[in-house]
Design an enzyme around this catalytic site. Structure first.
Site, PDB file in Angstrom:
ATOM      1  N   ASP A  91       0.879  -1.857   0.075  1.00  0.00           N
ATOM      2  CA  ASP A  91      -0.071   0.148  -0.501  1.00  0.00           C
ATOM      3  C   ASP A  91       1.081   1.168   0.115  1.00  0.00           C
ATOM      4  OD1 ASP A  91      -3.132   0.750   1.452  1.00  0.00           O
ATOM      5  OD2 ASP A  91      -1.864   2.375   1.057  1.00  0.00           O
ATOM      6  N   LYS A 105      -1.058   3.054   7.057  1.00  0.00           N
ATOM      7  CA  LYS A 105      -1.615   1.927   7.453  1.00  0.00           C
ATOM      8  C   LYS A 105      -0.892   0.298   7.582  1.00  0.00           C
ATOM      9  CE  LYS A 105      -5.183   2.468   4.950  1.00  0.00           C
ATOM     10  NZ  LYS A 105      -5.741   2.832   3.212  1.00  0.00           N
ATOM     11  N   THR A 136     -12.076   2.821  -5.771  1.00  0.00           N
ATOM     12  CA  THR A 136     -13.076   3.597  -6.619  1.00  0.00           C
ATOM     13  C   THR A 136     -13.774   4.322  -6.503  1.00  0.00           C
ATOM     14  OG1 THR A 136     -14.283   1.097  -6.788  1.00  0.00           O
ATOM     15  CG2 THR A 136     -12.533   1.041  -7.716  1.00  0.00           C
ATOM     16  N   GLU A 196     -15.711  -9.091  -5.774  1.00  0.00           N
ATOM     17  CA  GLU A 196     -15.454  -9.379  -4.322  1.00  0.00           C
ATOM     18  C   GLU A 196     -16.792  -9.225  -3.981  1.00  0.00           C
ATOM     19  OE1 GLU A 196     -12.754 -10.520  -1.598  1.00  0.00           O
ATOM     20  OE2 GLU A 196     -14.535 -11.441  -0.953  1.00  0.00           O
ATOM     21  N   PHE A 197     -17.247  -9.970  -2.867  1.00  0.00           N
ATOM     22  CA  PHE A 197     -19.322 -10.059  -2.755  1.00  0.00           C
ATOM     23  C   PHE A 197     -18.854  -9.428  -0.884  1.00  0.00           C
ATOM     24  CE2 PHE A 197     -18.936 -12.240  -6.099  1.00  0.00           C
ATOM     25  CZ  PHE A 197     -19.374 -11.699  -7.089  1.00  0.00           C
ATOM     26  N   ALA A 223     -36.553  -2.287   7.266  1.00  0.00           N
ATOM     27  CA  ALA A 223     -37.025  -1.300   6.582  1.00  0.00           C
ATOM     28  C   ALA A 223     -36.760   0.110   7.591  1.00  0.00           C
ATOM     29  CB  ALA A 223     -38.449  -0.603   6.522  1.00  0.00           C
ATOM     30  N   GLY A 224     -36.014   0.991   7.255  1.00  0.00           N
ATOM     31  CA  GLY A 224     -35.005   1.982   8.152  1.00  0.00           C
ATOM     32  C   GLY A 224     -34.853   3.152   7.950  1.00  0.00           C
ATOM     33  N   CYS A 270     -19.853   0.817  -0.770  1.00  0.00           N
ATOM     34  CA  CYS A 270     -20.074  -0.264  -1.468  1.00  0.00           C
ATOM     35  C   CYS A 270     -21.602   0.879  -2.226  1.00  0.00           C
ATOM     36  CB  CYS A 270     -20.202  -0.903  -1.072  1.00  0.00           C
ATOM     37  SG  CYS A 270     -18.341  -1.846  -0.418  1.00  0.00           S
TER      38      CYS A 270
HETATM   39  C1  UGA Z   1     -22.284  -4.631   0.652  1.00  0.00           C
HETATM   40  C2  UGA Z   1     -22.874  -6.320   0.066  1.00  0.00           C
HETATM   41  O1  UGA Z   1     -23.919  -6.448   1.265  1.00  0.00           O
HETATM   42  C3  UGA Z   1     -21.215  -7.219  -0.211  1.00  0.00           C
HETATM   43  O2  UGA Z   1     -22.085  -8.458  -0.629  1.00  0.00           O
HETATM   44  C4  UGA Z   1     -20.585  -6.201  -1.178  1.00  0.00           C
HETATM   45  O3  UGA Z   1     -19.313  -7.281  -1.035  1.00  0.00           O
HETATM   46  C5  UGA Z   1     -20.662  -4.510  -0.895  1.00  0.00           C
HETATM   47  O4  UGA Z   1     -21.006  -4.360  -0.077  1.00  0.00           O
HETATM   48  C6  UGA Z   1     -18.790  -4.525  -1.079  1.00  0.00           C
HETATM   49  O5  UGA Z   1     -19.551  -3.735  -2.147  1.00  0.00           O
HETATM   50  O6  UGA Z   1     -18.138  -4.344  -0.986  1.00  0.00           O
HETATM   51  P1  UGA Z   1     -21.828  -3.627   2.412  1.00  0.00           P
HETATM   52  O7  UGA Z   1     -21.389  -2.329   1.860  1.00  0.00           O
HETATM   53  O8  UGA Z   1     -20.372  -4.142   4.064  1.00  0.00           O
HETATM   54  O9  UGA Z   1     -21.593  -4.632   2.035  1.00  0.00           O
HETATM   55  O10 UGA Z   1     -22.662  -3.319   3.916  1.00  0.00           O
HETATM   56  P2  UGA Z   1     -24.470  -4.673   4.070  1.00  0.00           P
HETATM   57  O11 UGA Z   1     -24.675  -5.552   4.318  1.00  0.00           O
HETATM   58  O12 UGA Z   1     -24.586  -4.644   2.427  1.00  0.00           O
HETATM   59  O13 UGA Z   1     -25.564  -3.157   4.230  1.00  0.00           O
HETATM   60  C7  UGA Z   1     -25.389  -1.087   3.396  1.00  0.00           C
HETATM   61  C8  UGA Z   1     -26.614  -1.135   4.149  1.00  0.00           C
HETATM   62  O14 UGA Z   1     -27.894  -1.642   4.022  1.00  0.00           O
HETATM   63  C9  UGA Z   1     -26.107  -0.675   5.304  1.00  0.00           C
HETATM   64  O15 UGA Z   1     -26.154   0.571   6.221  1.00  0.00           O
HETATM   65  C10 UGA Z   1     -27.033  -1.760   5.706  1.00  0.00           C
HETATM   66  O16 UGA Z   1     -27.783  -0.815   7.594  1.00  0.00           O
HETATM   67  C11 UGA Z   1     -28.645  -1.855   5.232  1.00  0.00           C
HETATM   68  N1  UGA Z   1     -29.428  -2.232   4.979  1.00  0.00           N
HETATM   69  C12 UGA Z   1     -29.327  -3.258   5.028  1.00  0.00           C
HETATM   70  C13 UGA Z   1     -30.998  -2.001   5.108  1.00  0.00           C
HETATM   71  O17 UGA Z   1     -31.090  -0.764   5.520  1.00  0.00           O
HETATM   72  N2  UGA Z   1     -31.649  -2.410   5.328  1.00  0.00           N
HETATM   73  C14 UGA Z   1     -31.632  -3.993   5.783  1.00  0.00           C
HETATM   74  O18 UGA Z   1     -32.305  -5.070   5.482  1.00  0.00           O
HETATM   75  C15 UGA Z   1     -30.118  -4.244   5.585  1.00  0.00           C
END
Ligand code: UGA
Length: 433
Positions: A30, A35, A85, A146-147, A251-252, A259
């Protein structure tokens, strides 16, 4: 196998440590000296459960090192590129500066037969445009999106639910990645080989779908709000249909993070460039529904406090964009706090992990580590990140002994309305009566 990982942020640091933990010899590279120093000392530069353990283990084994020197990549068979990115400053498109810089810096250190595996989330077509530069060295470029979810990143990297590898030509390069991920593949993880464009699209399509699912239920919350219906019951009921599923129907105040928001915007921008803007025009709506939920949460606080929040003491539970993370990038939680502060409220924010990051970006808010201290004297309490400390471990009667007022706004529909009402609180949920 000898592996280099270029970029040691949320994605790269976890990937490097996880690859070492399954037996590879890994160097993480990096440009950020601080870091690299932290990682070399076994300290995770951000909060991620399980990461400190595999970092320490990797460093102790001698299989995991970190450096700022790109020359350390030579000799590795596979080079993962996991740099950021972000959204461009003046538009929706993704900023590919770091990807281009990483590839350029890596080129002189590649040898024939090496595999460069892009992991960064990029606009479809990026890999094909980078491939000639990589191939001129005799190496091969593949795209391996990556997921991982923050908060579960270690588990998602070591034991992913699928592996996707996009290749330009034959399957040889994919075979090398099959070796890299041998333990997961042996454990039955589906290993899907596609062309480069499909692999890039799989990633953005997955995030676009997840974002759409969240905004769908938040749209239903808006309808519930004008009809007296309860969106959480609605989500439970439709979620029983296995074709729909209950997950991501929370919902919220909506989605945030590094991401989903920038990925749907970059996808829209890329589709426009491709002359297919209309195909994903709905993602603009997804974004707008999402942002409206923050307004709604602020409005509920204002209403709950009788029409104005000026000089009112408001305790905001949560700053991170979701629990199990200290990430505040595009955090809806922090946005709600900032907006309430902008309306003249005296806002106190607490969060188990994200306060240092939040204070750096929004020094105007008051930050208190201790939850109970933060609650003391509050006229209203707003839950915006559903950490267990707030959703499970905070009893409404205990909160009532601390707060001055009895107004609670549940921005994540994470609390039990009946229990809070029974303890004397006026409860406001999102899309609930
Ligand atoms: C997300 C994807 O879930 C991953 O699969 C992906 O690899 C990642 O982006 C990425 O592109 O690197 P992440 O950003 O860690 O992962 O978070 P999530 O768990 O997806 O949550 C995203 C947002 O949605 C959070 O703010 C969470 O609070 C919100 N959320 C999630 C809701 O408002 N309602 C839900 O039912 C679920």
């Amino acid at each position: 196998m000898r592996i280099s990982v270029i970029g040691c942020g949320y994605l790269g640091a976890v990937h490097a440590a996880a690859m070492a933990s399954i037996g590879h010899e890994v160097v993480g590279i990096d440009v950020d000296e601080r870091k690299v120093a932290a990682l070399s000392a076994g300290r995770a530069p951000f909060f991620e459960p399980g990461l400190p353990e595999i970092l320490a283990e990797g460093i102790a084994s001698g299989r995991l090192t970190f450096t700022t020197d790109m020359a350390a990549a030579s000799g590795a068979r596979v080079h993962f590129v996991g740099v950021g990115t972000p959204q461009q400053k003046d538009g929706y498109a993704a900023d590919l500066t770091y990807v281009n810089a990483a590839i350029d810096a890596l080129l002189p250190h590649l040898s024939p037969g090496d595999v460069v595996a892009g992991k960064s989330t990029v606009p479809v077509g990026t890999a094909a445009s980078l491939a000639p530069r990589v191939e001129a060295t005799g190496a091969t470029l593949v795209w391996n999106p990556e997921f991982l979810r923050e908060g579960f990143a270690v588990q998602d990297t070591i034991d992913p639910d699928r592996l996707v590898v996009g290749v330009a030509g034959g399957e040889d390069a994919a075979g090398v990645l099959r070796e890299v991920y041998a333990p997961a593949v042996a454990g039955g993880t589906p290993f899907i080989v596609t062309d480069l464009a499909t692999a890039e699209l799989v990633k953005v399509a997955a995030n676009a779908f997840l974002a759409t699912k969240i905004s769908f239920i938040n749209a239903m919350a808006e309808i519930a709000e004008v009809t007296g219906a309860d969106v959480t019951q609605l989500a439970d009921a439709i979620g029983h249909d296995v074709r729909i599923g209950r997950r991501f129907l929370g919902a919220g105040i909506g989605f945030g993070g590094g991401c989903l928001p920038k990925d749907i915007r970059a996808f829209s921008a890329r589709a426009e460039e491709l002359g297919r803007g209309e195909s994903v025009a709905f993602l603009r709506e997804v974004d707008e529904i999402n942002l409206r939920r923050r307004d709604r949460a602020v409005q509920l606080v204002v209403d709950g406090l009788g029409g104005q929040v000026y000089e009112k003491r408001i305790t905001v539970l949560g700053a991170a964009f979701k629990p199990h993370s200290d990430d505040i990038r595009d955090s809806p939680a922090l946005d709600v706090a900032v907006r309430l502060h902008g309306l003249g409220a005296r806002v106190t924010v607490t969060d188990p992990e994200a306060l240092a990051n939040a204070a750096r970006v929004h020094p105007q808010l008051t930050y208190v580590h201790d939850r109970d201290e933060a609650l003391t004297g509050a006229d209203a309490v707003v839950l915006v990140t559903e950490w267990d400390e707030y959703r499970r471990q905070l009893s409404p009667s205990h909160a009532a002994t601390l707060a001055a007022g009895r107004v609670v706004v549940d921005g994540r529909n994470a609390l039990d309305p009946a229990a809070w009402r029974a303890a004397g609180w006026t409860y406001f949920g999102m899309g609930r009566p």
